[in-house]
Design an enzyme around this catalytic site. Structure first.
Site, PDB file in Angstrom:
ATOM      1  CG  HIS A 114      33.007  23.087  18.282  1.00  0.00           C
ATOM      2  ND1 HIS A 114      33.675  23.073  19.528  1.00  0.00           N
ATOM      3  CD2 HIS A 114      32.069  21.183  19.179  1.00  0.00           C
ATOM      4  CE1 HIS A 114      33.951  23.096  20.714  1.00  0.00           C
ATOM      5  NE2 HIS A 114      33.271  21.664  20.601  1.00  0.00           N
ATOM      6  CD  GLU A 220      47.996  32.585  27.605  1.00  0.00           C
ATOM      7  OE1 GLU A 220      46.942  32.646  28.717  1.00  0.00           O
ATOM      8  OE2 GLU A 220      48.964  33.419  26.475  1.00  0.00           O
TER       9      GLU A 220
HETATM   10  C1  BJW Z   1      47.488  30.372  20.449  1.00  0.00           C
HETATM   11  C2  BJW Z   1      47.620  30.672  19.185  1.00  0.00           C
HETATM   12  C3  BJW Z   1      48.614  31.388  18.473  1.00  0.00           C
HETATM   13  C4  BJW Z   1      45.978  32.154  20.584  1.00  0.00           C
HETATM   14  N1  BJW Z   1      49.220  29.582  18.813  1.00  0.00           N
HETATM   15  N2  BJW Z   1      47.552  29.715  20.456  1.00  0.00           N
HETATM   16  C5  BJW Z   1      32.900  16.371  31.068  1.00  0.00           C
HETATM   17  C6  BJW Z   1      32.567  17.273  32.961  1.00  0.00           C
HETATM   18  C7  BJW Z   1      32.360  18.986  32.677  1.00  0.00           C
HETATM   19  C8  BJW Z   1      30.801  19.365  31.483  1.00  0.00           C
HETATM   20  C9  BJW Z   1      30.655  18.995  30.547  1.00  0.00           C
HETATM   21  C10 BJW Z   1      31.249  17.140  30.170  1.00  0.00           C
HETATM   22  N3  BJW Z   1      31.391  17.450  29.075  1.00  0.00           N
HETATM   23  C11 BJW Z   1      30.148  17.585  28.314  1.00  0.00           C
HETATM   24  C12 BJW Z   1      30.485  18.977  29.008  1.00  0.00           C
HETATM   25  C13 BJW Z   1      29.661  20.591  29.230  1.00  0.00           C
HETATM   26  C14 BJW Z   1      29.991  21.071  28.660  1.00  0.00           C
HETATM   27  C15 BJW Z   1      31.848  21.628  28.623  1.00  0.00           C
HETATM   28  O1  BJW Z   1      33.086  21.189  28.086  1.00  0.00           O
HETATM   29  N4  BJW Z   1      31.915  22.759  29.484  1.00  0.00           N
HETATM   30  C16 BJW Z   1      32.935  23.224  30.436  1.00  0.00           C
HETATM   31  C17 BJW Z   1      33.460  24.508  30.094  1.00  0.00           C
HETATM   32  C18 BJW Z   1      33.176  22.343  31.146  1.00  0.00           C
HETATM   33  N5  BJW Z   1      30.584  20.658  26.830  1.00  0.00           N
HETATM   34  C19 BJW Z   1      29.907  20.180  25.924  1.00  0.00           C
HETATM   35  O2  BJW Z   1      28.342  20.736  26.386  1.00  0.00           O
HETATM   36  C20 BJW Z   1      29.734  19.886  24.243  1.00  0.00           C
HETATM   37  N6  BJW Z   1      28.806  18.822  24.628  1.00  0.00           N
HETATM   38  C21 BJW Z   1      28.843  17.434  24.519  1.00  0.00           C
HETATM   39  O3  BJW Z   1      29.678  17.180  24.727  1.00  0.00           O
HETATM   40  O4  BJW Z   1      27.934  16.731  24.659  1.00  0.00           O
HETATM   41  C22 BJW Z   1      27.782  15.791  25.298  1.00  0.00           C
HETATM   42  C23 BJW Z   1      27.254  14.936  24.878  1.00  0.00           C
HETATM   43  C24 BJW Z   1      27.821  13.762  23.730  1.00  0.00           C
HETATM   44  C25 BJW Z   1      27.325  12.907  22.108  1.00  0.00           C
HETATM   45  C26 BJW Z   1      26.392  13.195  22.697  1.00  0.00           C
HETATM   46  C27 BJW Z   1      25.362  13.350  23.869  1.00  0.00           C
HETATM   47  C28 BJW Z   1      25.426  14.474  24.550  1.00  0.00           C
HETATM   48  C29 BJW Z   1      29.156  20.898  23.816  1.00  0.00           C
HETATM   49  C30 BJW Z   1      30.176  22.286  23.811  1.00  0.00           C
HETATM   50  C31 BJW Z   1      30.477  23.076  22.696  1.00  0.00           C
HETATM   51  C32 BJW Z   1      31.612  24.276  22.699  1.00  0.00           C
HETATM   52  N7  BJW Z   1      30.985  25.465  21.593  1.00  0.00           N
HETATM   53  C33 BJW Z   1      32.085  26.186  21.624  1.00  0.00           C
HETATM   54  C34 BJW Z   1      30.444  27.280  20.813  1.00  0.00           C
HETATM   55  C35 BJW Z   1      30.486  26.831  19.483  1.00  0.00           C
HETATM   56  C36 BJW Z   1      29.982  27.649  18.230  1.00  0.00           C
HETATM   57  C37 BJW Z   1      30.961  29.676  18.552  1.00  0.00           C
HETATM   58  O5  BJW Z   1      31.879  28.958  17.495  1.00  0.00           O
HETATM   59  O6  BJW Z   1      30.420  30.261  19.139  1.00  0.00           O
HETATM   60  O7  BJW Z   1      33.171  25.545  20.956  1.00  0.00           O
HETATM   61  S1  BJW Z   1      32.176  27.296  23.330  1.00  0.00           S
HETATM   62  C38 BJW Z   1      33.553  27.579  22.661  1.00  0.00           C
HETATM   63  O8  BJW Z   1      34.907  26.940  23.373  1.00  0.00           O
HETATM   64  C39 BJW Z   1      33.352  27.153  20.833  1.00  0.00           C
HETATM   65  C40 BJW Z   1      35.337  26.545  20.788  1.00  0.00           C
HETATM   66  O9  BJW Z   1      35.503  25.735  20.054  1.00  0.00           O
HETATM   67  C41 BJW Z   1      35.661  26.413  21.957  1.00  0.00           C
HETATM   68  C42 BJW Z   1      36.232  25.860  23.037  1.00  0.00           C
HETATM   69  O10 BJW Z   1      37.384  27.316  22.911  1.00  0.00           O
HETATM   70  P1  BJW Z   1      38.872  27.647  21.913  1.00  0.00           P
HETATM   71  O11 BJW Z   1      38.593  26.803  21.156  1.00  0.00           O
HETATM   72  O12 BJW Z   1      39.984  26.263  23.052  1.00  0.00           O
HETATM   73  O13 BJW Z   1      39.240  28.489  22.353  1.00  0.00           O
HETATM   74  P2  BJW Z   1      40.225  30.191  23.459  1.00  0.00           P
HETATM   75  O14 BJW Z   1      39.894  30.778  23.095  1.00  0.00           O
HETATM   76  O15 BJW Z   1      39.792  28.994  24.399  1.00  0.00           O
HETATM   77  O16 BJW Z   1      41.368  29.090  23.775  1.00  0.00           O
HETATM   78  C43 BJW Z   1      42.476  29.546  22.389  1.00  0.00           C
HETATM   79  C44 BJW Z   1      44.073  29.091  23.351  1.00  0.00           C
HETATM   80  O17 BJW Z   1      44.836  29.086  21.986  1.00  0.00           O
HETATM   81  C45 BJW Z   1      44.061  29.349  24.582  1.00  0.00           C
HETATM   82  O18 BJW Z   1      44.666  28.660  24.880  1.00  0.00           O
HETATM   83  C46 BJW Z   1      45.974  30.343  23.476  1.00  0.00           C
HETATM   84  O19 BJW Z   1      46.223  30.753  24.569  1.00  0.00           O
HETATM   85  C47 BJW Z   1      45.801  29.920  22.308  1.00  0.00           C
HETATM   86  N8  BJW Z   1      46.156  30.935  21.302  1.00  0.00           N
HETATM   87  N9  BJW Z   1      46.786  32.458  20.102  1.00  0.00           N
HETATM   88  C48 BJW Z   1      48.865  29.186  19.137  1.00  0.00           C
HETATM   89  N10 BJW Z   1      48.339  32.614  17.532  1.00  0.00           N
END
Ligand code: BJW
Length: 246
Positions: A114, A220
Site C-alpha cells: 500500500h 482478536e
Molecule cells: C493486533 C494488535 C497487536 C491490534 N497484535 N494484532 C474484492 C471484493 C470486494 C472489494 C474489493 C475486492 N477487490 C478490491 C476491492 C475493493 C477494495 C476493498 O478491499 N474493499 C473492501 C473494503 C471490501 N480494495 C481496493 O480498492 C484495493 N485495490 C485493488 O484491489 O485494486 C484491484 C486491482 C489490482 C491490480 C490491478 C488492478 C486493479 C486497494 C486497497 C487499498 C487499501 N488502502 C488502505 C490505506 C493505505 C494508506 C494508509 O495507510 O493510509 O490500506 S485502507 C487501510 O486498510 C490501509 C491498511 O493497510 C488496510 C488494512 O488494514 P489493517 O492492516 O487490516 O488494519 P486494521 O486496523 O483494520 O486491523 C488491525 C488488526 O490488528 C485488527 O484485527 C486488530 O485486532 C489487530 N491488532 N493490535 C496483533 N498488538
C-alpha cells in the site's frame, strides 16, 4: 506454545497489517481510538476524497508522518527479520503498512503493498515517486515543482494506495510466483490484520489453493479467521517471537 512448522524446504509468505505496529505505538485503523476514528474513510482513503479536500487529506498524512518520529521496531518486527535471515530466498514479506518499520528491522525480501508514508508523487505527471518526510502546515497542500516549472498546477499526493486504486501489478506477480514455486511447502502467516481489505485478505485462499498451510496471529479473530488452518490469538509482540523461535 505452538511453533510455526519450518523445515529445510519450507517457504514462508508473511502478510502483516496495522496490528504488528500497534506495540510500536502506531494506532491501527479500525480499532477503538484508531486512525480512522472521527474520519469518514471515503474522505481520507480515496482519490475522490483527496480531490474534494486535499488539505484535509494532507493534514491526516502529515500528522501520521509527525507521529512516526521516534517510533521504533518492536519484538514482532525483529522476529520476522530473524526468520528472513534464516530462510533467505524461501521467505517473502508482504506488508499493508506504510510506516517503513519492516525496512527498519532489516528486511530485504519485502513488498510494501500500500505504499510508503514517507514518499510523495505528483497527482498529474509521471515523475517517479520521491522521498518526502515533510510535515506540511495545516493550510498547505504541496504542489509539484516539475509541473510548476512547465507552467502547470498539480498537487502532490502521498505515495500510498487508496480504495479503488490498483495494486502494483509487479507486486502481485512477485507474490503469485512465490506462492506457485512454494506449492505444498508454503506456510502462509498473517499478522495483525482485520482481513477486510482486498487483495491482501484473499492471500490465504491463494495459499490454500496450492496446498500450503495457513497461520494467523491476531489480537482478536478478524473477518477471515475461518479461512485459516491455525489461529493464534494474542498480541504480535509477545506471540510472534515464541511462535517463530528457532
Ligand atoms: C493486533 C494488535 C497487536 C491490534 N497484535 N494484532 C474484492 C471484493 C470486494 C472489494 C474489493 C475486492 N477487490 C478490491 C476491492 C475493493 C477494495 C476493498 O478491499 N474493499 C473492501 C473494503 C471490501 N480494495 C481496493 O480498492 C484495493 N485495490 C485493488 O484491489 O485494486 C484491484 C486491482 C489490482 C491490480 C490491478 C488492478 C486493479 C486497494 C486497497 C487499498 C487499501 N488502502 C488502505 C490505506 C493505505 C494508506 C494508509 O495507510 O493510509 O490500506 S485502507 C487501510 O486498510 C490501509 C491498511 O493497510 C488496510 C488494512 O488494514 P489493517 O492492516 O487490516 O488494519 P486494521 O486496523 O483494520 O486491523 C488491525 C488488526 O490488528 C485488527 O484485527 C486488530 O485486532 C489487530 N491488532 N493490535 C496483533 N498488538
Amino acid at each position: 506454545m505452538e511453533r510455526l512448522p519450518v523445515t529445510d524446504t519450507t517457504h514462508v509468505l508473511v502478510l502483516t497489517g496495522a496490528g504488528i505496529s500497534a506495540e510500536s505505538g502506531i494506532p491501527t485503523f479500525r480499532d477503538a481510538g484508531g486512525l480512522w476514528e472521527g474520519h469518514d474513510v471515503r474522505e481520507v482513503a480515496t482519490l475522490d476524497g483527496f480531490v474534494r479536500d486535499p488539505l484535509l487529506v494532507w493534514r491526516f498524512y502529515s500528522q501520521r508522518r509527525a507521529a512516526l518520529d521516534g517510533v521504533v521496531v518492536n519484538p514482532a518486527h525483529h522476529a520476522l527479520a530473524a526468520l528472513e535471515a534464516r530462510l533467505g530466498e524461501r521467505f517473502l514479506l508482504v506488508t499493508q503498512n506504510i510506516d517503513g518499520l519492516h525496512r527498519a528491522a532489516g528486511h530485504t525480501r519485502l513488498i510494501e503493498l500500500h505504499g510508503d508514508l514517507m514518499r510523495s508523487r505528483c497527482s498529474r505527471c509521471d515523475r517517479p515517486p520521491f522521498e518526502d518526510r515533510s510535515v506540511y502546515r495545516p493550510n498547505v497542500a504541496p504542489m509539484c515543482g516539475r509541473c510548476r516549472a512547465a507552467g502547470k498546477d498539480a498537487l502532490l499526493r502521498p505515495d500510498v494506495v487508496w480504495f479503488g486504486e490498483p495494486i502494483d501489478r509487479g507486486h502481485l506477480a512477485r507474490i503469485e510466483a512465490f506462492v506457485r514455486a512454494a506449492g505444498r511447502s508454503l506456510v502462509f502467516l498473517a499478522v495483525g490484520t482485520s482481513g477486510l481489505v482486498e487483495p491482501a485478505a484473499s492471500l490465504v485462499d491463494a495459499a490454500r489453493t496450492v496446498g500450503g498451510h495457513s497461520w494467523l496471529v491476531n489480537a482478536e479473530p478478524p473477518a477471515n479467521a475461518a479461512r485459516f488452518d491455525h489461529v493464534v490469538l494474542g498480541k504480535a509482540g509477545t506471540t510472534l517471537p515464541a511462535l517463530l523461535a528457532a
